[in-house]
Scaffold this motif. Structure first.
Motif, PDB file in Angstrom:
ATOM      1  N   MET A 347       0.852  -1.189   0.000  1.00 44.30           N
ATOM      2  CA  MET A 347       0.000   0.000   0.000  1.00 44.30           C
ATOM      3  C   MET A 347       0.885   1.235   0.000  1.00 44.30           C
ATOM      4  N   ARG A 348       0.304   2.342  -0.381  1.00 45.45           N
ATOM      5  CA  ARG A 348       1.035   3.605  -0.348  1.00 45.45           C
ATOM      6  C   ARG A 348       1.263   4.000   1.106  1.00 45.45           C
ATOM      7  N   ILE A 349       2.533   4.163   1.469  1.00 44.31           N
ATOM      8  CA  ILE A 349       2.909   4.562   2.825  1.00 44.31           C
ATOM      9  C   ILE A 349       3.689   5.867   2.733  1.00 44.31           C
ATOM     10  N   VAL A 350       3.216   6.879   3.429  1.00 48.82           N
ATOM     11  CA  VAL A 350       3.830   8.202   3.376  1.00 48.82           C
ATOM     12  C   VAL A 350       4.599   8.441   4.668  1.00 48.82           C
ATOM     13  N   GLN A 351       5.885   8.764   4.541  1.00 46.84           N
ATOM     14  CA  GLN A 351       6.683   9.139   5.713  1.00 46.84           C
ATOM     15  C   GLN A 351       6.380  10.600   6.037  1.00 46.84           C
ATOM     16  N   THR A 352       5.779  10.856   7.178  1.00 45.76           N
ATOM     17  CA  THR A 352       5.394  12.227   7.525  1.00 45.76           C
ATOM     18  C   THR A 352       6.473  12.963   8.301  1.00 45.76           C
ATOM     19  N   ALA A 353       7.468  12.248   8.807  1.00 48.72           N
ATOM     20  CA  ALA A 353       8.576  12.876   9.535  1.00 48.72           C
ATOM     21  C   ALA A 353       9.804  11.996   9.333  1.00 48.72           C
ATOM     22  N   GLU A 355      12.799  12.373  10.042  1.00 46.39           N
ATOM     23  CA  GLU A 355      13.781  12.306  11.128  1.00 46.39           C
ATOM     24  C   GLU A 355      13.332  11.403  12.264  1.00 46.39           C
ATOM     25  N   GLU A 356      12.062  10.940  12.229  1.00 47.30           N
ATOM     26  CA  GLU A 356      11.539  10.100  13.294  1.00 47.30           C
ATOM     27  C   GLU A 356      10.985   8.812  12.711  1.00 47.30           C
ATOM     28  N   ARG A 357      11.501   7.669  13.158  1.00 47.28           N
ATOM     29  CA  ARG A 357      10.998   6.399  12.699  1.00 47.28           C
ATOM     30  C   ARG A 357       9.588   6.174  13.234  1.00 47.28           C
ATOM     31  N   GLY A 358       8.735   5.602  12.403  1.00 45.00           N
ATOM     32  CA  GLY A 358       7.386   5.278  12.839  1.00 45.00           C
ATOM     33  C   GLY A 358       6.361   6.359  12.548  1.00 45.00           C
ATOM     34  N   GLN A 359       6.795   7.550  12.093  1.00 46.74           N
ATOM     35  CA  GLN A 359       5.854   8.612  11.747  1.00 46.74           C
ATOM     36  C   GLN A 359       5.409   8.396  10.305  1.00 46.74           C
ATOM     37  N   ILE A 360       4.335   7.619  10.118  1.00 44.22           N
ATOM     38  CA  ILE A 360       3.871   7.275   8.784  1.00 44.22           C
ATOM     39  C   ILE A 360       2.376   7.528   8.671  1.00 44.22           C
ATOM     40  N   TYR A 361       1.917   7.551   7.416  1.00 43.26           N
ATOM     41  CA  TYR A 361       0.506   7.730   7.102  1.00 43.26           C
ATOM     42  C   TYR A 361       0.157   6.744   5.989  1.00 43.26           C
ATOM     43  N   VAL A 362      -0.877   5.931   6.204  1.00 45.65           N
ATOM     44  CA  VAL A 362      -1.302   4.949   5.208  1.00 45.65           C
ATOM     45  C   VAL A 362      -2.706   5.346   4.767  1.00 45.65           C
ATOM     46  N   PRO A 363      -2.848   6.024   3.615  1.00 42.77           N
ATOM     47  CA  PRO A 363      -4.147   6.584   3.220  1.00 42.77           C
ATOM     48  C   PRO A 363      -5.278   5.564   3.191  1.00 42.77           C
ATOM     49  N   ALA A 364      -5.055   4.398   2.571  1.00 40.78           N
ATOM     50  CA  ALA A 364      -6.135   3.409   2.450  1.00 40.78           C
ATOM     51  C   ALA A 364      -6.632   2.970   3.820  1.00 40.78           C
ATOM     52  N   VAL A 365      -5.713   2.690   4.729  1.00 43.21           N
ATOM     53  CA  VAL A 365      -6.087   2.240   6.069  1.00 43.21           C
ATOM     54  C   VAL A 365      -6.765   3.371   6.833  1.00 43.21           C
ATOM     55  N   ASN A 366      -6.288   4.600   6.665  1.00 40.92           N
ATOM     56  CA  ASN A 366      -6.865   5.743   7.368  1.00 40.92           C
ATOM     57  C   ASN A 366      -8.358   5.872   7.069  1.00 40.92           C
ATOM     58  N   TRP A 367      -8.720   5.782   5.776  1.00 39.29           N
ATOM     59  CA  TRP A 367     -10.122   6.010   5.428  1.00 39.29           C
ATOM     60  C   TRP A 367     -10.996   4.801   5.712  1.00 39.29           C
ATOM     61  N   LEU A 368     -10.448   3.605   5.619  1.00 40.08           N
ATOM     62  CA  LEU A 368     -11.217   2.431   6.020  1.00 40.08           C
ATOM     63  C   LEU A 368     -11.478   2.453   7.531  1.00 40.08           C
ATOM     64  N   LEU A 369     -10.458   2.842   8.302  1.00 36.36           N
ATOM     65  CA  LEU A 369     -10.615   2.948   9.749  1.00 36.36           C
ATOM     66  C   LEU A 369     -11.600   4.058  10.094  1.00 36.36           C
ATOM     67  N   ALA A 370     -11.539   5.163   9.361  1.00 37.35           N
ATOM     68  CA  ALA A 370     -12.481   6.265   9.585  1.00 37.35           C
ATOM     69  C   ALA A 370     -13.915   5.801   9.345  1.00 37.35           C
ATOM     70  N   ALA A 371     -14.124   5.069   8.250  1.00 30.18           N
ATOM     71  CA  ALA A 371     -15.474   4.578   7.943  1.00 30.18           C
ATOM     72  C   ALA A 371     -15.986   3.669   9.060  1.00 30.18           C
ATOM     73  N   ALA A 372     -15.121   2.777   9.555  1.00 29.80           N
ATOM     74  CA  ALA A 372     -15.535   1.863  10.623  1.00 29.80           C
ATOM     75  C   ALA A 372     -15.837   2.616  11.917  1.00 29.80           C
ATOM     76  N   ALA A 624      -3.004  -3.389  -5.450  1.00 27.37           N
ATOM     77  CA  ALA A 624      -1.836  -3.136  -4.604  1.00 27.37           C
ATOM     78  C   ALA A 624      -1.002  -1.996  -5.180  1.00 27.37           C
ATOM     79  N   GLU A 625      -0.201  -1.399  -4.329  1.00 31.15           N
ATOM     80  CA  GLU A 625       0.715  -0.344  -4.758  1.00 31.15           C
ATOM     81  C   GLU A 625       1.702  -0.904  -5.772  1.00 31.15           C
ATOM     82  N   ARG A 626       2.035  -0.118  -6.793  1.00 32.24           N
ATOM     83  CA  ARG A 626       3.005  -0.548  -7.801  1.00 32.24           C
ATOM     84  C   ARG A 626       4.334  -0.903  -7.135  1.00 32.24           C
TER      85      ARG A 626
END
Length: 647
Positions: A347-353, A355-372, A624-626
């Motif tokens: 999946m598309r994983i965006v590093q949001t920081a 300089e800090e490990r673990g600061q990520i954003y996963v768009p597909a999971v974010n919106w599925l979790l939001a819907a739930a 899936a992500e390319r």
């Protein structure tokens, strides 16, 4: 004959620090403060609803409010001591994978990822993946019940605002999910201080209540809980146990966030700050109900003086947003680990920081979790109703964690008798809480279980589908010596530059390379076959990143290894190979990277999976992500070569 260029001798996975430095770093006060905000947001907001639900469960069976309050406080207190303090803080935090925790780290420690079908480890893998999937159910319920319970505080002073609780909650949660793409690095800096204030307020409110009715301190005797449960009847006791379990949900975050803070800061934050504040507040709420049984509708906010209700609602809302953010970030991290270990599609994983490990954003999971989460708020409508949906998934997860921890302890050589005695006792306790929460299955407990079941199905289908695809590839893949011999008998056009072919296997010629030669009768001057693998360790040092084998002049096989907490990058891995002189610098010049684009065609036969699962796998594979994007390859360098594979 091929020549292997081996990496340097193994070093510690930490980069740039010695073991002593790492140990000293774990003692920093900032880590303790950070743990308050990230690790304990969920369990720290449990006083908003846990005690109230436990007493309501008891009084529904006819018990008097003061007696129910004393029994509930005693039960919650000893649940916190046994489940969170002893089991998690003392026992489970020891089961780390080079400093990392969580279900995925446990599966890696047990070597279950490569289990053969039908073996004990394969069953263990299924159990572990179900445990990981349960976190997604928890991730959908936690923001809903936490924010709802905070906003419901406005009804204490203004009952007329009751109809607006759900809309306000929805607005807050929509805003929370909308800002996820910006990352939480900046917000994270205030998590710790805000939660420190929150825990101080919890303690002060509790002290005020205890002073008013000090007889509540009798609840410190565990026999008060036992006596109440014995005389209440099994049905009431089960309901009360299920409600009291809400007070320990969030304790599993101690282990999940182990890699971010270390065991020592997590333990210090718990024993020196969180546990005392929670104990005082629960005692205070119990004292309030002894003095004023009519406060049962919302004892947490009634514990506060009238002038402080609205500020407390505001503080509680901030605390629940922090708790929600922590669980959302945890789901992102779990998703990344699951992808890298082959349990979910790329999946598309965006590093949001960076300089800090673990600061990520996963768009597909974010919106599925939001819907739930938003669905849970709308369907259940109140924290009381959501309490029925909360707990069953977490209690099952805690039981799975206890089981896996016992197996790890046995694997590490601990005394089997001691392991069976200690872990067996905790597993029995987990079973009691799970049985108590199972009573709520038809009152909403089905909701997180359905979510977890869907995620587990996707994980198992993706893993099995990939195994079938690899079997099909292996049957078509040429051995290196056969391919190289064939090149000598072909009149090929040699093109300038370097061609890198990504491969899923460590041996053999990737299908798109052999197809390229077969159809184009041409080949680049320099060839790389690149395989990126994720190891069952959190990190891999840069000097161990690349393993290079020379198959022929200007023909190399490159194996890149990453830890499951790292982001795999083909350009970074090749740079490591050049730095360590495993590859010459010029080979990276004018490089084109060829990626196999596979179209999965399900077959209607008895082999493989059921047809509907094969179609599900094909759907997941198409969306899936390319591959090139997932491994950080610049788009302008990528050429995709299509292949059809039947499973």
């Amino acid at each position: 004959m091929s020549q292997t260029l081996a990496p340097a001798a193994k070093t510690r996975p930490e980069t740039g620090t010695t073991e002593a430095d790492a140990a000293r770093g774990r003692l920093r006060p900032a880590l303790v403060l950070g743990a308050l905000g990230v690790v304990y947001g969920d369990i720290g907001t449990s006083p908003l609803y846990a005690f109230k639900e436990a007493v309501k469960a008891a009084t529904a069976g006819g018990a008097a409010v003061p007696a129910a309050a004393t029994g509930a406080v005693s039960l919650i207190l000893w649940s916190l001591i046994l489940v969170v303090s002893l089991k998690y803080a003392v026992l489970i935090l020891r089961a780390d994978n080079r400093g990392e925790g969580g279900i995925v780290a446990m599966l890696a420690l047990l070597g279950a990822r490569q289990a053969r079908p039908g073996t004990g480890k394969a069953l263990l893998l299924v159990v572990g993946l179900v445990g990981a999937a349960l976190l997604y159910g928890d991730g959908a319920i936690t923001p809903a019940i936490s924010v709802l319970s905070a906003i419901e505080g406005v009804k204490v002073d203004a009952p007329a605002l009751g109809p607006y609780v759900v809309p306000i909650t929805l607005v807050i949660l929509v805003g929370l999910f909308l800002v996820q793409h910006k990352g939480v690095a900046a917000i994270g800096r205030v998590f710790g201080p805000v939660m420190l204030v929150w825990f101080l307020v919890l303690g002060l409110l509790g002290i005020a209540g205890i002073i008013a009715k000090p007889e509540i301190l009798a609840a410190a005797n565990p026999l008060r809980a036992v006596d109440f449960l014995v005389h209440a009847g099994w049905h009431v006791s089960f309901l009360m146990l299920g409600a009291a379990f809400l007070a320990v949900t969030g304790g599993e975050a101690m282990y999940a966030d182990l890699g971010h803070f270390g065991a020592l800061p997590i333990r210090i934050a718990w024993f020196a700050g969180v546990l005392p504040a929670l104990m005082l507040n629960y005692f205070g709420q119990g004292a309030l109900l002894i003095a004023a049984p009519d406060a049962l509708e919302n004892p947490f906010f009634r514990l506060c003086p009238d002038w402080g209700h609205l500020p407390l609602v505001a503080l509680a809302t901030m605390a629940t947003i922090i708790a929600s953010q922590a669980i959302i970030s945890g789901v992102f991290s779990l998703t990344q680990q699951s992808i890298q270990l082959g349990f979910l599609p790329a999946m598309r994983i965006v590093q949001t920081a960076h300089e800090e490990r673990g600061q990520i954003y996963v768009p597909a999971v974010n919106w599925l979790l939001a819907a739930a989460t938003l669905t849970a708020v709308v369907v259940f409508g109140s924290s009381d109703a959501l309490a029925g949906a909360y707990g069953i998934a977490v209690s099952m997860l805690m039981g799975i964690t206890t089981l896996l921890a016992a197996l790890i302890a046995l694997r590490w050589g601990y005394n089997p008798i001691l392991v069976f005695a200690v872990n067996g006792a905790f597993l029995a306790l987990d079973a009691v809480f799970f049985a108590a929460n199972s009573v709520k299955l038809f009152e909403g407990g089905w909701f997180p279980l359905v979510l977890a079941g869907l995620v587990a199905l996707m994980m198992l289908t993706w893993k099995k589908g990939n195994e079938l695809v690899e079997e099909a590839r292996a049957a078509l893949r040429l051995p290196e010596d056969v391919f190289l011999t064939g090149l000598q008998h072909r009149d090929l056009l040699r093109l300038p530059g370097t061609a890198a072919f990504l491969s899923a296997a460590e041996h053999g010629i990737p299908l798109h390379l052999s197809r390229f030669v077969e159809r184009n009768r041409a080949l680049m001057e320099r060839i790389l076959i690149i395989t990126a693998l994720y190891e069952e360790t959190p990190t891999v040092p840069r000097d161990q990143r690349a393993h290079v084998t020379i198959l022929a002049p200007d023909f190399y096989r490159v194996i890149l290894r990453y830890g499951f907490m790292e982001e795999a990058s083909i350009p970074e891995g090749l740079a490591c190979a050049v730095e360590s002189r495993h590859l010459p610098q010029h080979i990276l010049d004018d490089m084109t990277i060829f990626v196999g684009h596979e179209t999965i065609i399900p077959r209607n036969d008895k082999r493989g999976m059921a047809p509907w699962r094969e179609n599900l796998f094909a759907f997941m594979q198409r969306n899936a992500e390319r591959t090139g994007a997932f491994f950080g390859v610049p788009t302008r360098q990528v050429v995709e070569v299509g292949t059809e594979i039947e499973i």
